[in-house]
Write an enzyme that holds these catalytic residues in place. Structure first.
Site, PDB file in Angstrom:
ATOM      1  N   HIS A 268       0.840  -1.196   0.000  1.00  0.00           N
ATOM      2  CA  HIS A 268       0.000   0.000   0.000  1.00  0.00           C
ATOM      3  C   HIS A 268       0.878   1.250   0.000  1.00  0.00           C
ATOM      4  O   HIS A 268       0.933   1.979  -0.983  1.00  0.00           O
ATOM      5  CB  HIS A 268      -0.913  -0.066   1.224  1.00  0.00           C
ATOM      6  CG  HIS A 268      -1.985   0.962   1.275  1.00  0.00           C
ATOM      7  ND1 HIS A 268      -2.206   1.891   0.292  1.00  0.00           N
ATOM      8  CD2 HIS A 268      -2.929   1.210   2.227  1.00  0.00           C
ATOM      9  CE1 HIS A 268      -3.230   2.657   0.622  1.00  0.00           C
ATOM     10  NE2 HIS A 268      -3.682   2.269   1.792  1.00  0.00           N
ATOM     11  N   HIS A 307      -2.206  -0.521 -11.839  1.00  0.00           N
ATOM     12  CA  HIS A 307      -3.010  -0.161 -10.670  1.00  0.00           C
ATOM     13  C   HIS A 307      -4.258  -1.014 -10.669  1.00  0.00           C
ATOM     14  O   HIS A 307      -4.778  -1.344 -11.741  1.00  0.00           O
ATOM     15  CB  HIS A 307      -3.386   1.328 -10.750  1.00  0.00           C
ATOM     16  CG  HIS A 307      -3.884   1.884  -9.456  1.00  0.00           C
ATOM     17  ND1 HIS A 307      -5.182   1.739  -9.051  1.00  0.00           N
ATOM     18  CD2 HIS A 307      -3.247   2.567  -8.479  1.00  0.00           C
ATOM     19  CE1 HIS A 307      -5.322   2.326  -7.869  1.00  0.00           C
ATOM     20  NE2 HIS A 307      -4.173   2.831  -7.499  1.00  0.00           N
ATOM     21  N   ASP A 363       2.983   6.452  -7.713  1.00  0.00           N
ATOM     22  CA  ASP A 363       4.242   6.140  -7.042  1.00  0.00           C
ATOM     23  C   ASP A 363       5.442   6.171  -7.962  1.00  0.00           C
ATOM     24  O   ASP A 363       6.580   6.141  -7.506  1.00  0.00           O
ATOM     25  CB  ASP A 363       4.158   4.751  -6.389  1.00  0.00           C
ATOM     26  CG  ASP A 363       3.150   4.734  -5.281  1.00  0.00           C
ATOM     27  OD1 ASP A 363       3.207   5.647  -4.441  1.00  0.00           O
ATOM     28  OD2 ASP A 363       2.297   3.836  -5.244  1.00  0.00           O
TER      29      ASP A 363
HETATM   30  C1  LIG Z   1      -0.701  -2.343  -8.690  1.00  0.00           C
HETATM   31  C2  LIG Z   1      -0.869  -3.818  -8.963  1.00  0.00           C
HETATM   32  C3  LIG Z   1      -0.649  -4.608  -7.670  1.00  0.00           C
HETATM   33  C4  LIG Z   1      -2.304  -4.056  -9.495  1.00  0.00           C
HETATM   34  O1  LIG Z   1      -2.467  -5.391  -9.666  1.00  0.00           O
HETATM   35  P1  LIG Z   1      -3.786  -6.108 -10.160  1.00  0.00           P
HETATM   36  O2  LIG Z   1      -4.829  -5.154 -10.592  1.00  0.00           O
HETATM   37  O3  LIG Z   1      -4.157  -7.078  -9.101  1.00  0.00           O
HETATM   38  O4  LIG Z   1      -3.293  -6.827 -11.492  1.00  0.00           O
HETATM   39  P2  LIG Z   1      -2.580  -8.231 -11.584  1.00  0.00           P
HETATM   40  O5  LIG Z   1      -1.489  -8.357 -10.596  1.00  0.00           O
HETATM   41  O6  LIG Z   1      -3.651  -9.267 -11.599  1.00  0.00           O
HETATM   42  O7  LIG Z   1      -1.929  -8.136 -13.048  1.00  0.00           O
HETATM   43  C5  LIG Z   1      -2.656  -8.280 -14.278  1.00  0.00           C
HETATM   44  C6  LIG Z   1      -1.674  -8.592 -15.401  1.00  0.00           C
HETATM   45  O8  LIG Z   1      -0.795  -7.471 -15.651  1.00  0.00           O
HETATM   46  C7  LIG Z   1       0.568  -7.821 -15.349  1.00  0.00           C
HETATM   47  N1  LIG Z   1       1.149  -6.733 -14.589  1.00  0.00           N
HETATM   48  C8  LIG Z   1       0.498  -5.986 -13.666  1.00  0.00           C
HETATM   49  N2  LIG Z   1       1.322  -5.028 -13.185  1.00  0.00           N
HETATM   50  C9  LIG Z   1       2.492  -5.193 -13.828  1.00  0.00           C
HETATM   51  C10 LIG Z   1       3.709  -4.489 -13.754  1.00  0.00           C
HETATM   52  N3  LIG Z   1       3.867  -3.445 -12.940  1.00  0.00           N
HETATM   53  N4  LIG Z   1       4.738  -4.918 -14.544  1.00  0.00           N
HETATM   54  C11 LIG Z   1       4.575  -5.962 -15.378  1.00  0.00           C
HETATM   55  N5  LIG Z   1       3.425  -6.650 -15.494  1.00  0.00           N
HETATM   56  C12 LIG Z   1       2.391  -6.282 -14.717  1.00  0.00           C
HETATM   57  C13 LIG Z   1       0.503  -9.089 -14.540  1.00  0.00           C
HETATM   58  O9  LIG Z   1       1.661  -9.861 -14.694  1.00  0.00           O
HETATM   59  C14 LIG Z   1      -0.727  -9.757 -15.101  1.00  0.00           C
HETATM   60  O10 LIG Z   1      -0.359 -10.322 -16.346  1.00  0.00           O
HETATM   61  P3  LIG Z   1      -1.056 -11.672 -16.893  1.00  0.00           P
HETATM   62  O11 LIG Z   1      -2.535 -11.380 -16.938  1.00  0.00           O
HETATM   63  O12 LIG Z   1      -0.425 -11.853 -18.226  1.00  0.00           O
HETATM   64  O13 LIG Z   1      -0.687 -12.730 -15.893  1.00  0.00           O
HETATM   65  C15 LIG Z   1       0.137  -4.280 -10.051  1.00  0.00           C
HETATM   66  O14 LIG Z   1      -0.071  -3.569 -11.243  1.00  0.00           O
HETATM   67  C16 LIG Z   1       1.592  -4.146  -9.596  1.00  0.00           C
HETATM   68  O15 LIG Z   1       2.133  -5.042  -8.949  1.00  0.00           O
HETATM   69  N6  LIG Z   1       2.246  -3.000  -9.916  1.00  0.00           N
HETATM   70  C17 LIG Z   1       3.586  -2.737  -9.459  1.00  0.00           C
HETATM   71  C18 LIG Z   1       3.589  -2.280  -8.014  1.00  0.00           C
HETATM   72  C19 LIG Z   1       3.014  -0.884  -7.833  1.00  0.00           C
HETATM   73  O16 LIG Z   1       3.389   0.034  -8.538  1.00  0.00           O
HETATM   74  N7  LIG Z   1       2.109  -0.721  -6.853  1.00  0.00           N
HETATM   75  C20 LIG Z   1       1.570   0.579  -6.524  1.00  0.00           C
HETATM   76  C21 LIG Z   1       0.136   0.677  -6.753  1.00  0.00           C
HETATM   77  S1  LIG Z   1      -0.435   2.286  -6.306  1.00  0.00           S
END
Ligand SMILES: CC(C)(COP(=O)(O)OP(=O)(O)OC[C@H]1O[C@@H](n2cnc3c(N)ncnc32)[C@H](O)[C@@H]1OP(=O)(O)O)[C@@H](O)C(=O)NCCC(=O)NCCS
Length: 436
Positions: A268, A307, A363
Protein backbone atom coordinates in the site's frame (compact mmCIF):
# COMPACT_ATOMS: atom_id res chain seq x y z
CA UNK A 1 -41.03 -8.20 -13.66
CA UNK A 2 -39.41 -4.76 -13.27
CA UNK A 3 -36.53 -3.81 -15.54
CA UNK A 4 -34.00 -2.99 -12.83
CA UNK A 5 -33.61 -6.49 -11.55
CA UNK A 6 -31.67 -9.66 -12.00
CA UNK A 7 -33.44 -12.95 -12.74
CA UNK A 8 -31.62 -15.77 -11.00
CA UNK A 9 -32.36 -19.44 -11.40
CA UNK A 10 -30.94 -21.85 -8.86
CA UNK A 11 -30.17 -24.97 -10.89
CA UNK A 12 -29.97 -27.02 -7.69
CA UNK A 13 -33.68 -26.52 -7.06
CA UNK A 14 -35.02 -25.09 -10.32
CA UNK A 15 -36.40 -22.10 -8.40
CA UNK A 16 -36.16 -18.56 -9.77
CA UNK A 17 -35.64 -15.32 -7.89
CA UNK A 18 -35.81 -11.66 -8.77
CA UNK A 19 -32.96 -9.65 -7.28
CA UNK A 20 -33.40 -5.84 -7.45
CA UNK A 21 -30.61 -3.76 -9.00
CA UNK A 22 -30.01 -0.24 -7.68
CA UNK A 23 -27.06 2.08 -8.35
CA UNK A 24 -25.50 -0.65 -10.51
CA UNK A 25 -25.39 -3.05 -7.59
CA UNK A 26 -27.28 -5.98 -6.17
CA UNK A 27 -27.51 -6.37 -2.40
CA UNK A 28 -25.60 -9.38 -1.19
CA UNK A 29 -28.24 -9.99 1.50
CA UNK A 30 -30.87 -10.55 -1.22
CA UNK A 31 -29.09 -13.77 -2.12
CA UNK A 32 -29.72 -15.19 1.32
CA UNK A 33 -33.25 -16.17 0.22
CA UNK A 34 -31.68 -18.59 -2.28
CA UNK A 35 -31.85 -21.87 -0.33
CA UNK A 36 -31.94 -25.56 -1.10
CA UNK A 37 -34.07 -26.31 1.98
CA UNK A 38 -35.61 -24.51 4.96
CA UNK A 39 -32.62 -25.20 7.19
CA UNK A 40 -30.10 -24.06 4.56
CA UNK A 41 -28.39 -20.83 5.72
CA UNK A 42 -28.85 -19.34 2.25
CA UNK A 43 -26.46 -18.28 -0.49
CA UNK A 44 -23.55 -16.00 0.41
CA UNK A 45 -21.31 -14.07 -1.97
CA UNK A 46 -17.59 -14.86 -1.79
CA UNK A 47 -15.25 -11.95 -2.45
CA UNK A 48 -11.83 -12.15 -0.79
CA UNK A 49 -10.08 -8.75 -1.03
CA UNK A 50 -13.40 -7.08 -1.93
CA UNK A 51 -12.52 -6.96 -5.59
CA UNK A 52 -16.14 -6.54 -6.66
CA UNK A 53 -17.92 -5.56 -3.47
CA UNK A 54 -19.07 -2.06 -2.57
CA UNK A 55 -18.83 -1.85 1.22
CA UNK A 56 -20.51 1.54 1.54
CA UNK A 57 -22.15 4.45 -0.19
CA UNK A 58 -19.81 7.39 -0.34
CA UNK A 59 -20.09 10.95 -1.65
CA UNK A 60 -16.44 11.86 -1.22
CA UNK A 61 -14.14 10.58 -3.97
CA UNK A 62 -14.95 9.43 -7.47
CA UNK A 63 -12.54 7.35 -9.52
CA UNK A 64 -13.04 6.15 -13.09
CA UNK A 65 -10.08 3.87 -13.56
CA UNK A 66 -10.73 3.18 -17.24
CA UNK A 67 -10.68 6.85 -18.11
CA UNK A 68 -8.06 7.95 -15.55
CA UNK A 69 -10.38 10.26 -13.60
CA UNK A 70 -10.05 11.24 -9.94
CA UNK A 71 -12.40 13.76 -8.36
CA UNK A 72 -12.90 14.94 -4.78
CA UNK A 73 -16.54 15.94 -4.22
CA UNK A 74 -16.90 16.33 -7.99
CA UNK A 75 -13.87 18.56 -8.55
CA UNK A 76 -11.16 17.11 -10.84
CA UNK A 77 -7.87 16.51 -9.05
CA UNK A 78 -5.87 18.61 -11.52
CA UNK A 79 -8.06 21.66 -10.89
CA UNK A 80 -7.64 21.26 -7.13
CA UNK A 81 -3.88 20.75 -7.40
CA UNK A 82 -3.65 23.84 -9.59
CA UNK A 83 -5.90 26.20 -7.65
CA UNK A 84 -6.15 25.26 -3.98
CA UNK A 85 -3.86 24.69 -1.05
CA UNK A 86 -3.96 21.50 0.97
CA UNK A 87 -6.13 22.83 3.81
CA UNK A 88 -8.65 24.18 1.29
CA UNK A 89 -8.89 20.74 -0.35
CA UNK A 90 -9.05 19.12 3.10
CA UNK A 91 -12.05 21.34 3.93
CA UNK A 92 -13.72 20.30 0.67
CA UNK A 93 -13.14 16.60 1.33
CA UNK A 94 -14.34 16.79 4.93
CA UNK A 95 -17.28 19.16 4.62
CA UNK A 96 -18.43 18.63 1.04
CA UNK A 97 -17.95 22.14 -0.38
CA UNK A 98 -15.05 24.48 -1.06
CA UNK A 99 -14.76 27.02 1.77
CA UNK A 100 -15.54 30.73 1.44
CA UNK A 101 -12.67 33.10 2.27
CA UNK A 102 -13.93 33.48 5.87
CA UNK A 103 -14.43 29.73 6.29
CA UNK A 104 -10.96 29.00 4.96
CA UNK A 105 -9.37 31.61 7.24
CA UNK A 106 -11.14 30.16 10.27
CA UNK A 107 -10.30 26.56 9.32
CA UNK A 108 -6.65 27.43 8.67
CA UNK A 109 -6.48 29.22 12.02
CA UNK A 110 -8.10 26.27 13.83
CA UNK A 111 -5.67 23.76 12.36
CA UNK A 112 -2.62 25.98 12.77
CA UNK A 113 -3.33 26.57 16.46
CA UNK A 114 -3.66 22.88 17.29
CA UNK A 115 -0.33 21.74 15.90
CA UNK A 116 1.38 21.47 19.29
CA UNK A 117 1.33 18.10 21.02
CA UNK A 118 1.30 17.52 24.76
CA UNK A 119 4.82 17.47 26.19
CA UNK A 120 4.19 13.92 27.38
CA UNK A 121 3.72 12.87 23.74
CA UNK A 122 7.17 14.23 23.09
CA UNK A 123 8.52 12.30 26.06
CA UNK A 124 6.66 9.21 24.92
CA UNK A 125 8.33 9.46 21.51
CA UNK A 126 11.73 9.91 23.11
CA UNK A 127 11.29 6.40 24.49
CA UNK A 128 11.49 4.80 21.05
CA UNK A 129 14.74 3.08 20.03
CA UNK A 130 17.22 5.35 18.23
CA UNK A 131 16.69 3.38 15.01
CA UNK A 132 12.90 2.96 15.28
CA UNK A 133 11.12 3.12 11.92
CA UNK A 134 9.34 6.51 11.71
CA UNK A 135 6.14 4.84 10.48
CA UNK A 136 6.12 2.52 13.51
CA UNK A 137 6.57 5.58 15.71
CA UNK A 138 3.73 7.36 13.95
CA UNK A 139 1.34 4.41 14.32
CA UNK A 140 2.17 4.01 18.02
CA UNK A 141 2.00 7.70 18.82
CA UNK A 142 -1.31 8.31 17.06
CA UNK A 143 -2.79 5.40 19.03
CA UNK A 144 -1.37 6.93 22.22
CA UNK A 145 -3.11 10.24 21.42
CA UNK A 146 -6.43 8.60 22.27
CA UNK A 147 -5.29 8.37 25.89
CA UNK A 148 -4.71 12.13 25.93
CA UNK A 149 -8.18 12.87 24.56
CA UNK A 150 -10.53 10.39 26.23
CA UNK A 151 -13.54 12.51 25.18
CA UNK A 152 -12.86 11.47 21.59
CA UNK A 153 -14.77 8.26 22.30
CA UNK A 154 -18.06 10.18 22.00
CA UNK A 155 -18.14 9.44 18.30
CA UNK A 156 -21.87 10.01 17.98
CA UNK A 157 -21.47 13.57 19.18
CA UNK A 158 -20.93 15.95 16.25
CA UNK A 159 -18.89 18.42 18.32
CA UNK A 160 -16.59 15.67 19.56
CA UNK A 161 -16.04 14.52 15.97
CA UNK A 162 -15.22 18.10 14.94
CA UNK A 163 -12.63 18.49 17.70
CA UNK A 164 -10.97 15.13 17.00
CA UNK A 165 -10.88 15.86 13.27
CA UNK A 166 -9.08 19.17 13.84
CA UNK A 167 -6.67 17.69 16.33
CA UNK A 168 -5.65 14.80 14.14
CA UNK A 169 -5.10 16.90 11.01
CA UNK A 170 -3.18 19.51 12.99
CA UNK A 171 -0.96 17.13 14.96
CA UNK A 172 -0.13 14.57 12.28
CA UNK A 173 2.72 16.65 10.72
CA UNK A 174 4.12 17.36 14.18
CA UNK A 175 4.26 13.68 15.11
CA UNK A 176 5.63 12.80 11.66
CA UNK A 177 8.39 15.41 11.95
CA UNK A 178 9.25 14.36 15.53
CA UNK A 179 9.53 10.75 14.31
CA UNK A 180 11.93 11.87 11.60
CA UNK A 181 14.04 14.01 13.96
CA UNK A 182 14.14 11.14 16.44
CA UNK A 183 15.43 8.72 13.81
CA UNK A 184 18.17 11.22 12.98
CA UNK A 185 19.08 11.88 16.60
CA UNK A 186 18.12 15.53 16.20
CA UNK A 187 16.20 17.68 18.70
CA UNK A 188 12.49 18.07 17.94
CA UNK A 189 11.41 21.38 16.43
CA UNK A 190 8.17 22.90 17.71
CA UNK A 191 5.54 24.07 15.21
CA UNK A 192 5.77 27.59 13.78
CA UNK A 193 2.28 29.02 13.50
CA UNK A 194 3.37 31.72 11.05
CA UNK A 195 3.97 29.17 8.36
CA UNK A 196 1.59 27.30 6.06
CA UNK A 197 0.63 23.69 6.78
CA UNK A 198 3.32 22.40 4.37
CA UNK A 199 5.84 25.12 5.28
CA UNK A 200 5.53 24.38 8.99
CA UNK A 201 6.05 20.69 8.30
CA UNK A 202 9.26 21.47 6.42
CA UNK A 203 10.37 23.72 9.29
CA UNK A 204 9.80 20.96 11.85
CA UNK A 205 11.82 18.59 9.65
CA UNK A 206 14.76 20.67 8.54
CA UNK A 207 15.23 23.65 10.91
CA UNK A 208 18.66 23.72 12.52
CA UNK A 209 20.22 26.75 14.26
CA UNK A 210 18.56 29.51 12.26
CA UNK A 211 16.14 31.55 14.41
CA UNK A 212 13.44 31.33 11.74
CA UNK A 213 13.13 28.66 9.06
CA UNK A 214 11.97 29.97 5.70
CA UNK A 215 10.83 27.15 3.41
CA UNK A 216 11.78 27.32 -0.24
CA UNK A 217 8.49 28.31 -1.93
CA UNK A 218 8.93 25.72 -4.71
CA UNK A 219 9.45 22.88 -2.20
CA UNK A 220 6.63 24.14 0.02
CA UNK A 221 4.27 24.16 -2.97
CA UNK A 222 5.47 20.73 -4.11
CA UNK A 223 4.74 19.24 -0.68
CA UNK A 224 1.34 20.94 -0.69
CA UNK A 225 0.54 19.44 -4.11
CA UNK A 226 1.68 15.99 -3.00
CA UNK A 227 -0.58 16.34 0.04
CA UNK A 228 -3.54 17.30 -2.19
CA UNK A 229 -2.93 14.30 -4.47
CA UNK A 230 -2.77 11.87 -1.55
CA UNK A 231 -5.66 13.24 0.51
CA UNK A 232 -8.19 10.55 -0.40
CA UNK A 233 -8.58 7.63 -2.76
CA UNK A 234 -11.96 6.14 -1.82
CA UNK A 235 -12.07 2.57 -0.45
CA UNK A 236 -8.39 1.61 -0.41
CA UNK A 237 -6.84 -0.75 2.14
CA UNK A 238 -6.14 1.84 4.88
CA UNK A 239 -9.50 3.57 4.43
CA UNK A 240 -11.19 0.22 4.73
CA UNK A 241 -9.24 -0.32 7.97
CA UNK A 242 -10.38 3.10 9.24
CA UNK A 243 -13.99 2.30 8.50
CA UNK A 244 -13.80 -1.24 9.90
CA UNK A 245 -12.18 -0.20 13.18
CA UNK A 246 -14.37 2.89 13.44
CA UNK A 247 -17.47 0.76 12.90
CA UNK A 248 -16.99 -0.74 16.37
CA UNK A 249 -17.26 2.85 17.66
CA UNK A 250 -13.58 2.97 18.63
CA UNK A 251 -12.37 6.56 19.00
CA UNK A 252 -10.95 8.21 15.84
CA UNK A 253 -7.38 8.28 17.16
CA UNK A 254 -7.36 4.50 17.55
CA UNK A 255 -9.05 4.04 14.17
CA UNK A 256 -6.53 6.38 12.51
CA UNK A 257 -3.67 4.39 14.06
CA UNK A 258 -5.19 1.24 12.52
CA UNK A 259 -5.48 2.95 9.14
CA UNK A 260 -1.86 4.12 9.37
CA UNK A 261 -0.83 0.55 10.24
CA UNK A 262 -2.50 -0.64 7.02
CA UNK A 263 -0.58 2.02 5.11
CA UNK A 264 2.67 0.75 6.60
CA UNK A 265 2.45 -2.37 4.42
CA UNK A 266 4.67 -2.44 1.33
CA UNK A 267 1.76 -3.20 -1.01
CA UNK A 268 0.00 0.00 0.00
CA UNK A 269 2.38 2.73 1.20
CA UNK A 270 5.65 1.20 0.08
CA UNK A 271 5.44 1.07 -3.71
CA UNK A 272 7.42 4.28 -4.28
CA UNK A 273 10.29 2.81 -2.27
CA UNK A 274 10.20 -0.22 -4.58
CA UNK A 275 10.36 2.13 -7.59
CA UNK A 276 13.53 3.73 -6.23
CA UNK A 277 15.10 0.33 -5.64
CA UNK A 278 14.23 -0.72 -9.18
CA UNK A 279 15.66 2.46 -10.74
CA UNK A 280 18.84 2.12 -8.68
CA UNK A 281 19.17 -1.49 -9.77
CA UNK A 282 18.80 -0.52 -13.46
CA UNK A 283 21.51 2.07 -12.83
CA UNK A 284 21.74 3.53 -16.33
CA UNK A 285 19.23 4.52 -19.00
CA UNK A 286 21.08 2.35 -21.52
CA UNK A 287 20.07 -0.71 -19.53
CA UNK A 288 16.34 0.10 -19.67
CA UNK A 289 15.50 -1.98 -22.79
CA UNK A 290 17.14 -5.01 -21.23
CA UNK A 291 15.20 -4.48 -18.00
CA UNK A 292 11.88 -4.15 -19.86
CA UNK A 293 12.66 -7.39 -21.68
CA UNK A 294 13.13 -9.17 -18.36
CA UNK A 295 9.83 -7.82 -17.04
CA UNK A 296 8.06 -9.07 -20.17
CA UNK A 297 9.65 -12.47 -19.67
CA UNK A 298 7.96 -12.60 -16.29
CA UNK A 299 11.08 -11.86 -14.23
CA UNK A 300 9.64 -9.25 -11.89
CA UNK A 301 7.36 -6.30 -12.38
CA UNK A 302 7.81 -2.78 -13.54
CA UNK A 303 7.28 -1.05 -10.21
CA UNK A 304 5.17 2.10 -10.28
CA UNK A 305 3.26 0.76 -13.27
CA UNK A 306 -0.23 -0.66 -13.16
CA UNK A 307 -3.01 -0.16 -10.67
CA UNK A 308 -5.93 -2.20 -9.39
CA UNK A 309 -8.34 0.56 -10.38
CA UNK A 310 -6.59 2.72 -13.00
CA UNK A 311 -6.34 1.09 -16.38
CA UNK A 312 -5.18 4.36 -17.86
CA UNK A 313 -2.58 6.99 -16.91
CA UNK A 314 -3.05 7.67 -13.17
CA UNK A 315 -4.12 11.36 -13.20
CA UNK A 316 -1.96 11.98 -10.15
CA UNK A 317 1.15 10.80 -11.99
CA UNK A 318 0.78 13.58 -14.58
CA UNK A 319 0.58 16.25 -11.87
CA UNK A 320 3.48 14.81 -9.89
CA UNK A 321 5.66 14.74 -12.98
CA UNK A 322 5.12 18.47 -13.43
CA UNK A 323 5.73 19.23 -9.74
CA UNK A 324 8.89 17.08 -9.85
CA UNK A 325 10.36 19.34 -12.56
CA UNK A 326 9.97 22.33 -10.26
CA UNK A 327 11.54 20.48 -7.33
CA UNK A 328 14.53 19.44 -9.43
CA UNK A 329 15.14 23.06 -10.35
CA UNK A 330 15.78 23.71 -6.66
CA UNK A 331 17.43 20.46 -5.61
CA UNK A 332 19.27 19.60 -8.80
CA UNK A 333 18.28 16.74 -11.04
CA UNK A 334 17.92 13.34 -9.45
CA UNK A 335 19.93 11.02 -11.72
CA UNK A 336 17.21 8.37 -11.35
CA UNK A 337 14.81 10.66 -13.19
CA UNK A 338 16.51 10.05 -16.54
CA UNK A 339 16.14 6.32 -16.06
CA UNK A 340 12.48 6.77 -15.08
CA UNK A 341 11.72 8.91 -18.14
CA UNK A 342 13.37 6.38 -20.45
CA UNK A 343 11.49 3.54 -18.78
CA UNK A 344 8.21 5.35 -19.23
CA UNK A 345 8.98 6.20 -22.87
CA UNK A 346 9.81 2.62 -23.76
CA UNK A 347 7.02 1.00 -21.75
CA UNK A 348 4.31 3.28 -23.14
CA UNK A 349 5.03 2.17 -26.68
CA UNK A 350 5.50 -1.50 -25.87
CA UNK A 351 2.74 -3.94 -26.83
CA UNK A 352 2.90 -5.85 -23.54
CA UNK A 353 2.24 -2.74 -21.45
CA UNK A 354 -0.37 -1.40 -23.88
CA UNK A 355 -2.27 -4.68 -23.94
CA UNK A 356 -2.13 -5.07 -20.16
CA UNK A 357 -3.21 -1.43 -19.76
CA UNK A 358 -0.19 -0.67 -17.61
CA UNK A 359 0.52 3.02 -17.14
CA UNK A 360 2.61 4.91 -14.58
CA UNK A 361 0.84 5.29 -11.24
CA UNK A 362 1.28 7.97 -8.56
CA UNK A 363 4.24 6.14 -7.04
CA UNK A 364 6.33 6.14 -10.19
CA UNK A 365 7.52 9.72 -9.68
CA UNK A 366 6.77 10.48 -6.01
CA UNK A 367 9.74 8.47 -4.67
CA UNK A 368 12.25 10.21 -6.93
CA UNK A 369 10.86 13.53 -5.85
CA UNK A 370 10.94 12.70 -2.14
CA UNK A 371 14.49 11.47 -2.49
CA UNK A 372 15.56 14.67 -4.26
CA UNK A 373 14.05 16.65 -1.38
CA UNK A 374 16.22 14.73 1.07
CA UNK A 375 13.73 12.30 2.59
CA UNK A 376 15.00 8.84 3.51
CA UNK A 377 12.83 6.01 2.17
CA UNK A 378 11.48 5.15 5.63
CA UNK A 379 9.74 8.53 5.61
CA UNK A 380 7.79 7.82 2.40
CA UNK A 381 4.79 6.12 4.05
CA UNK A 382 4.82 8.81 6.75
CA UNK A 383 4.56 11.49 4.06
CA UNK A 384 1.59 9.59 2.68
CA UNK A 385 -0.13 9.24 6.07
CA UNK A 386 -0.22 13.00 6.79
CA UNK A 387 -2.59 14.00 3.97
CA UNK A 388 -4.44 10.68 3.93
CA UNK A 389 -5.55 11.41 7.50
CA UNK A 390 -8.01 13.86 5.91
CA UNK A 391 -9.48 11.12 3.72
CA UNK A 392 -9.60 8.65 6.59
CA UNK A 393 -11.46 11.14 8.77
CA UNK A 394 -13.89 12.16 6.04
CA UNK A 395 -14.70 8.50 5.36
CA UNK A 396 -15.01 7.78 9.09
CA UNK A 397 -17.37 10.73 9.61
CA UNK A 398 -19.49 9.55 6.69
CA UNK A 399 -19.56 5.99 8.06
CA UNK A 400 -20.49 6.99 11.61
CA UNK A 401 -23.48 8.97 10.33
CA UNK A 402 -24.62 6.45 7.73
CA UNK A 403 -27.80 4.69 8.92
CA UNK A 404 -27.03 1.74 6.62
CA UNK A 405 -23.73 1.00 8.36
CA UNK A 406 -23.26 -1.40 11.26
CA UNK A 407 -20.24 -2.96 12.87
CA UNK A 408 -18.17 -4.39 10.00
CA UNK A 409 -18.32 -8.12 10.25
CA UNK A 410 -17.74 -10.23 7.14
CA UNK A 411 -18.88 -13.81 6.70
CA UNK A 412 -16.62 -16.75 5.95
CA UNK A 413 -16.70 -20.00 4.06
CA UNK A 414 -15.73 -22.47 6.75
CA UNK A 415 -13.14 -24.96 5.53
CA UNK A 416 -12.07 -26.53 8.85
CA UNK A 417 -12.89 -29.95 10.28
CA UNK A 418 -16.45 -31.02 10.95
CA UNK A 419 -17.47 -31.54 14.59
CA UNK A 420 -15.25 -34.08 16.38
CA UNK A 421 -14.82 -35.27 19.94
CA UNK A 422 -12.12 -34.10 22.33
CA UNK A 423 -8.91 -36.22 22.39
CA UNK A 424 -7.10 -36.52 25.78
CA UNK A 425 -3.48 -35.33 25.65
CA UNK A 426 -1.92 -38.79 26.07
CA UNK A 427 -3.73 -40.01 22.97
CA UNK A 428 -2.68 -37.20 20.62
CA UNK A 429 -0.17 -37.40 17.77
CA UNK A 430 1.62 -34.26 16.63
CA UNK A 431 -0.19 -33.21 13.46
CA UNK A 432 0.08 -29.45 13.36
CA UNK A 433 -0.72 -28.27 9.84
CA UNK A 434 2.20 -25.83 9.75
CA UNK A 435 4.72 -28.28 11.28
CA UNK A 436 7.83 -28.65 9.14
C1 LIG B 1 -0.70 -2.34 -8.69
C2 LIG B 1 -0.87 -3.82 -8.96
C3 LIG B 1 -0.65 -4.61 -7.67
C4 LIG B 1 -2.30 -4.06 -9.50
O1 LIG B 1 -2.47 -5.39 -9.67
P1 LIG B 1 -3.79 -6.11 -10.16
O2 LIG B 1 -4.83 -5.15 -10.59
O3 LIG B 1 -4.16 -7.08 -9.10
O4 LIG B 1 -3.29 -6.83 -11.49
P2 LIG B 1 -2.58 -8.23 -11.58
O5 LIG B 1 -1.49 -8.36 -10.60
O6 LIG B 1 -3.65 -9.27 -11.60
O7 LIG B 1 -1.93 -8.14 -13.05
C5 LIG B 1 -2.66 -8.28 -14.28
C6 LIG B 1 -1.67 -8.59 -15.40
O8 LIG B 1 -0.80 -7.47 -15.65
C7 LIG B 1 0.57 -7.82 -15.35
N1 LIG B 1 1.15 -6.73 -14.59
C8 LIG B 1 0.50 -5.99 -13.67
N2 LIG B 1 1.32 -5.03 -13.18
C9 LIG B 1 2.49 -5.19 -13.83
C10 LIG B 1 3.71 -4.49 -13.75
N3 LIG B 1 3.87 -3.44 -12.94
N4 LIG B 1 4.74 -4.92 -14.54
C11 LIG B 1 4.58 -5.96 -15.38
N5 LIG B 1 3.42 -6.65 -15.49
C12 LIG B 1 2.39 -6.28 -14.72
C13 LIG B 1 0.50 -9.09 -14.54
O9 LIG B 1 1.66 -9.86 -14.69
C14 LIG B 1 -0.73 -9.76 -15.10
O10 LIG B 1 -0.36 -10.32 -16.35
P3 LIG B 1 -1.06 -11.67 -16.89
O11 LIG B 1 -2.54 -11.38 -16.94
O12 LIG B 1 -0.42 -11.85 -18.23
O13 LIG B 1 -0.69 -12.73 -15.89
C15 LIG B 1 0.14 -4.28 -10.05
O14 LIG B 1 -0.07 -3.57 -11.24
C16 LIG B 1 1.59 -4.15 -9.60
O15 LIG B 1 2.13 -5.04 -8.95
N6 LIG B 1 2.25 -3.00 -9.92
C17 LIG B 1 3.59 -2.74 -9.46
C18 LIG B 1 3.59 -2.28 -8.01
C19 LIG B 1 3.01 -0.88 -7.83
O16 LIG B 1 3.39 0.03 -8.54
N7 LIG B 1 2.11 -0.72 -6.85
C20 LIG B 1 1.57 0.58 -6.52
C21 LIG B 1 0.14 0.68 -6.75
S1 LIG B 1 -0.44 2.29 -6.31
Amino acid sequence: MTKDSLAVTDNRTGRSYEIPISDGTVHAIDFRQVKTSDDDFGLMVYDPAFTNTASCRSAITYIDGERGILEYRGYPIDQLAENTNFLETAYLILFGELPTRDELDQWTHDITYHTYVHENIKKFMEGFQYDAHPMGMLVGTVAALSTFYPDAKHVDDARSREISTGRLIAKMPTIAAFAYRHSRGLPYVYPDNDLSYAGNFLSMLWKMTEPKYRPDPALERAVDILFILHADHEQNCSTNAMRAVGSSRADPFSATAAAAAALYGPLHGGANEAVLRMLTEIGDRKRVPEFVKRVKAGEGRLMGFGHRVYKNYDPRATIIKRAADEVFQVTGRNPLLDIALELERIALQDDYFIQHKLYPNVDFYSGIMYQAMGFPVEMFPVLFAIPRTVGWLAQWREMVQDPEQKIARPRQVFTGPARRDFVPIEKRNSRREDAA
